[in-house]
Design a protein around this motif. Structure first.
Motif, PDB file in Angstrom:
ATOM      1  N   LEU A  75      -4.532  10.817  -2.587  1.00 27.72           N
ATOM      2  CA  LEU A  75      -4.688   9.579  -3.339  1.00 27.72           C
ATOM      3  C   LEU A  75      -4.016   8.431  -2.603  1.00 27.72           C
ATOM      4  CD1 LEU A  75      -3.925  10.973  -6.909  1.00 27.72           C
ATOM      5  CD2 LEU A  75      -6.147  10.747  -5.797  1.00 27.72           C
ATOM      6  N   MET A  76      -4.206   7.225  -3.138  1.00 30.90           N
ATOM      7  CA  MET A  76      -3.558   6.040  -2.576  1.00 30.90           C
ATOM      8  C   MET A  76      -3.452   4.984  -3.657  1.00 30.90           C
ATOM      9  SD  MET A  76      -6.618   4.477  -0.203  1.00 30.90           S
ATOM     10  CE  MET A  76      -6.883   6.035   0.620  1.00 30.90           C
ATOM     11  N   ARG A  77      -2.539   4.040  -3.464  1.00 34.15           N
ATOM     12  CA  ARG A  77      -2.352   2.938  -4.412  1.00 34.15           C
ATOM     13  C   ARG A  77      -2.381   1.622  -3.662  1.00 34.15           C
ATOM     14  NH1 ARG A  77       2.933   3.458  -7.792  1.00 34.15           N
ATOM     15  NH2 ARG A  77       2.009   1.627  -8.771  1.00 34.15           N
ATOM     16  N   LEU A  81      -1.281  -2.184  -4.130  1.00 33.08           N
ATOM     17  CA  LEU A  81      -0.360  -2.995  -4.912  1.00 33.08           C
ATOM     18  C   LEU A  81      -0.550  -4.466  -4.577  1.00 33.08           C
ATOM     19  CD1 LEU A  81       2.800  -0.790  -4.267  1.00 33.08           C
ATOM     20  CD2 LEU A  81       1.170  -0.586  -6.149  1.00 33.08           C
ATOM     21  N   HIS A  91       0.846  -1.196   0.000  1.00 28.00           N
ATOM     22  CA  HIS A  91       0.000   0.000   0.000  1.00 28.00           C
ATOM     23  C   HIS A  91       0.878   1.242   0.000  1.00 28.00           C
ATOM     24  CE1 HIS A  91      -3.593   2.405   0.615  1.00 28.00           C
ATOM     25  NE2 HIS A  91      -2.945   3.067   1.571  1.00 28.00           N
ATOM     26  N   GLN A  92       0.437   2.258  -0.734  1.00 24.92           N
ATOM     27  CA  GLN A  92       1.105   3.554  -0.781  1.00 24.92           C
ATOM     28  C   GLN A  92       0.076   4.640  -0.507  1.00 24.92           C
ATOM     29  OE1 GLN A  92       2.969   3.883  -4.607  1.00 24.92           O
ATOM     30  NE2 GLN A  92       4.707   2.596  -4.050  1.00 24.92           N
ATOM     31  N   SER A 118      -5.113   5.885   4.806  1.00 26.02           N
ATOM     32  CA  SER A 118      -3.956   4.987   4.780  1.00 26.02           C
ATOM     33  C   SER A 118      -3.479   4.625   6.175  1.00 26.02           C
ATOM     34  CB  SER A 118      -2.814   5.638   3.995  1.00 26.02           C
ATOM     35  OG  SER A 118      -3.181   5.821   2.640  1.00 26.02           O
ATOM     36  N   THR A 156       5.793  -0.823   2.328  1.00 20.28           N
ATOM     37  CA  THR A 156       4.536  -0.359   2.903  1.00 20.28           C
ATOM     38  C   THR A 156       4.757   0.325   4.242  1.00 20.28           C
ATOM     39  OG1 THR A 156       3.325  -2.128   1.777  1.00 20.28           O
ATOM     40  CG2 THR A 156       2.237  -1.101   3.662  1.00 20.28           C
TER      41      THR A 156
END
Length: 243
Positions: free
Chosen positions: A65-67, A69, A59-60, A101, A91
């Motif tokens: 925003l966030m991603r 993975l 996770h980013q 997050s 992470t």
């Protein structure tokens, strides 16, 4: 006139030009033309066996925003542990930067414990088309993990420390005054801070003359002590100036 007999195959000095050569035997297939079944798939990174079908996640957080993975297996033991440690380590320092997050990152790290357990149960990898990845240092010995653990440890240690400080250095209970004692006021009269002092010392400013009963008042020139200095915080003492 008699017809001569046909020449016999293999007879005489010349071979028969019409003789059909023998046909080599054809290998027989199974009853239904079956083929050998392929084995289980190897590691997606090195091709070795055995391999576990697992998905490692990361996770980013990027403020707004966030991603999310993910990397899907199968992985052998070494490639799986290397992938788990790398994505979890990333992470730990990339996943906290956002309001949501803060909650998603711990969940991601906990979810990765499942694939980690599956990789650790595998036998050493063999038979790959390339060497497996080096698992590297354990997660808790990597710099991002240490940086993330320091604030957590400080928070855990701060809670009991604050509790101890509050118990040891908390507000002292007001002293219950008795008639005849001498005190000095280190605050102002709207917020009294009465401290008992020897009556013969220069610090003594007031003497407790009496404990007021319901319906009575202090004499002229005397001061009223706060209720917190009376018995059970329900009565007032009279304070006469010494100077």
């Amino acid at each position: 006139m008699a017809t001569p007999p046909p020449p016999q195959q293999g007879a005489g000095p010349y071979p028969n030009p019409y003789a059909v050569p023998p046909v080599p035997p054809v290998p027989q297939q199974g009853a239904y033309g079956t083929h050998p079944q392929p084995g289980p798939p190897g590691c997606r990174l090195c091709g070795a066996w055995p391999a576990a079908p697992a998905t490692v996640r990361g996770h980013q957080g990027m403020i707004v925003l966030m991603r999310f993975l993910s990397l899907r297996g199968p992985f052998c033991r070494d490639c799986g542990l290397s992938t788990y440690r790398r994505m979890s380590s990333d992470t730990l320092w990339q996943g906290w930067w956002g309001p949501l997050s803060l909650f998603i990152t711990p969940v991601t790290l906990l979810v990765n414990l499942g694939p980690r357990a599956a990789f650790r149960r595998l036998a050493p990898p063999v038979g790959g088309f390339r060497p497996p990845l080096d698992p590297g240092k354990p997660l808790w010995r990597r710099t991002p993990a240490l940086l993330a653990l320091v604030p957590a440890l400080l928070v855990l240690l701060a809670l009991p420390a604050l509790l101890v400080i509050g118990l040891v250095a908390g507000d002292d209970e007001p002293t219950t005054l008795t008639v005849g004692q001498c005190v000095r006021n280190v605050g102002d009269w709207s917020d009294q801070q009465l401290v008992v002092a020897p009556c013969g010392s220069a610090d003594a400013e007031y003497r407790v003359t009496r404990l007021l009963q319901p319906g009575t008042t202090c004499a002229d020139g005397e001061y009223y002590a706060d209720l917190k200095y009376g018995p059970n915080g329900t009565a007032t003492n009279c304070l006469a100036p010494l100077h």
